[in-house]
Scaffold this motif. Sequence first.
Motif, PDB file in Angstrom:
ATOM      1  N   PRO A 124       0.800  -1.225   0.000  1.00 34.76           N
ATOM      2  CA  PRO A 124       0.000   0.000   0.000  1.00 34.76           C
ATOM      3  C   PRO A 124       0.834   1.277   0.000  1.00 34.76           C
ATOM      4  N   LEU A 125       2.138   1.156   0.213  1.00 32.09           N
ATOM      5  CA  LEU A 125       2.956   2.358   0.345  1.00 32.09           C
ATOM      6  C   LEU A 125       3.190   3.032  -0.998  1.00 32.09           C
ATOM      7  N   GLY A 126       3.164   4.342  -0.975  1.00 34.48           N
ATOM      8  CA  GLY A 126       3.486   5.121  -2.160  1.00 34.48           C
ATOM      9  C   GLY A 126       4.993   5.284  -2.279  1.00 34.48           C
ATOM     10  N   ARG A 142      -2.594  10.437  -7.246  1.00 32.56           N
ATOM     11  CA  ARG A 142      -3.583  10.606  -6.179  1.00 32.56           C
ATOM     12  C   ARG A 142      -3.793  12.076  -5.856  1.00 32.56           C
ATOM     13  N   ASP A 156       0.080  11.339   3.842  1.00 34.58           N
ATOM     14  CA  ASP A 156      -0.520  10.068   3.447  1.00 34.58           C
ATOM     15  C   ASP A 156       0.568   9.142   2.908  1.00 34.58           C
ATOM     16  N   GLN A 157       0.771   8.031   3.562  1.00 31.70           N
ATOM     17  CA  GLN A 157       1.887   7.136   3.206  1.00 31.70           C
ATOM     18  C   GLN A 157       1.676   6.475   1.848  1.00 31.70           C
ATOM     19  N   ARG A 158       0.479   6.575   1.298  1.00 33.35           N
ATOM     20  CA  ARG A 158       0.234   6.053  -0.056  1.00 33.35           C
ATOM     21  C   ARG A 158       0.707   7.050  -1.107  1.00 33.35           C
ATOM     22  N   ALA A 161       5.712   8.048   0.992  1.00 30.85           N
ATOM     23  CA  ALA A 161       6.061   7.223   2.154  1.00 30.85           C
ATOM     24  C   ALA A 161       7.299   7.761   2.848  1.00 30.85           C
TER      25      ALA A 161
END
Length: 282
Positions: A124-126, A142, A156-158, A161
């Motif tokens: 899920p990490l960006g 995003r 937001d970690q997506r 990160a």
Amino acid sequence: MPEGHVTHRLAIGFTERLAGAPVRSTSPQGRFAEEAGEVDGHLLDAAEAYGKNLFVHFGDRAVHVHLGLAGKLAFVGDDGGGAARPITGAIRWRVENERGYADLRGPQACKLVDDAGIRSITDPLGPDPLREDADPEVGWARVRRSATPIGLLLMDQRISAGVGNIFRAEVLYRHRIDPMMQGRLLRRKEWDAIWTDLVGLMHDAVRKGRIDTVRPEHDPVAMGRAPRVDRHGGEVYVYRRADQACLVCATPVRTTTLGGRNLFWCPSCQRTSRRRVPAARG
DNA sequence: CCGGCATGGCAAA
DNA sequence: TTGCCCTGCCGGA
């Protein structure tokens, strides 16, 4: 202590000090005792960071560490094994060899995981500005369609990160962007500049072990004034400087709560209120 | 001495 | 949005 630069620094430290040999793995506090025992005496291959996550690899398994808000991991290196290694406080995980040891305290996560477990954490990490494999397009995809304030999106970690409260506040200041501006109003050029800046600032922080974001021309020390170094150890523009004068324009730095975290910004330097760019036709 | 706060993130409501 | 977890540190009494 924990934004991405800390995790990456710890990965380097683990690899340099403890990798390539079997280690003793224990949990003096007891809460990680069973899993610590499973890798006790095993070869520590290497440590790797992904955002704020640290993976200490033992063969096809790894200890996943996330420091959370209160966690700390300290190396006590090169004591030669002769000195006493006191147990003070709540040590969740102690890893050691004859050269030195590392103590982990108060982590949000400390768990033994397999490959699938690692993937479930990293998938899920960006993009992580500190990793070679980072693809900033994933974050931009995003950001560009989000009505959420950019000050929240950067946490937001997506999206990015490893970025935490300090880097988010400071990078927005450096690019004069209002933290409350919607992500979809950010321009492509601005995202590119922010990303490039994060890569530079975060690598610098890994090297130095502190977050410095103030440009030379604004540096209080260079200008003959006293340093304003924060408790976190770095020289910054706005982070935790509420009501103090902006280093550039002297306007009092403002603070508010955004997403349950303290946000800091200069209301004068960071004004990017703008109309939405009309969609191109045709 | 003690309460609150912290560079985070989760679940519950 | 709120509360909660983890631990240590800091500031105010």
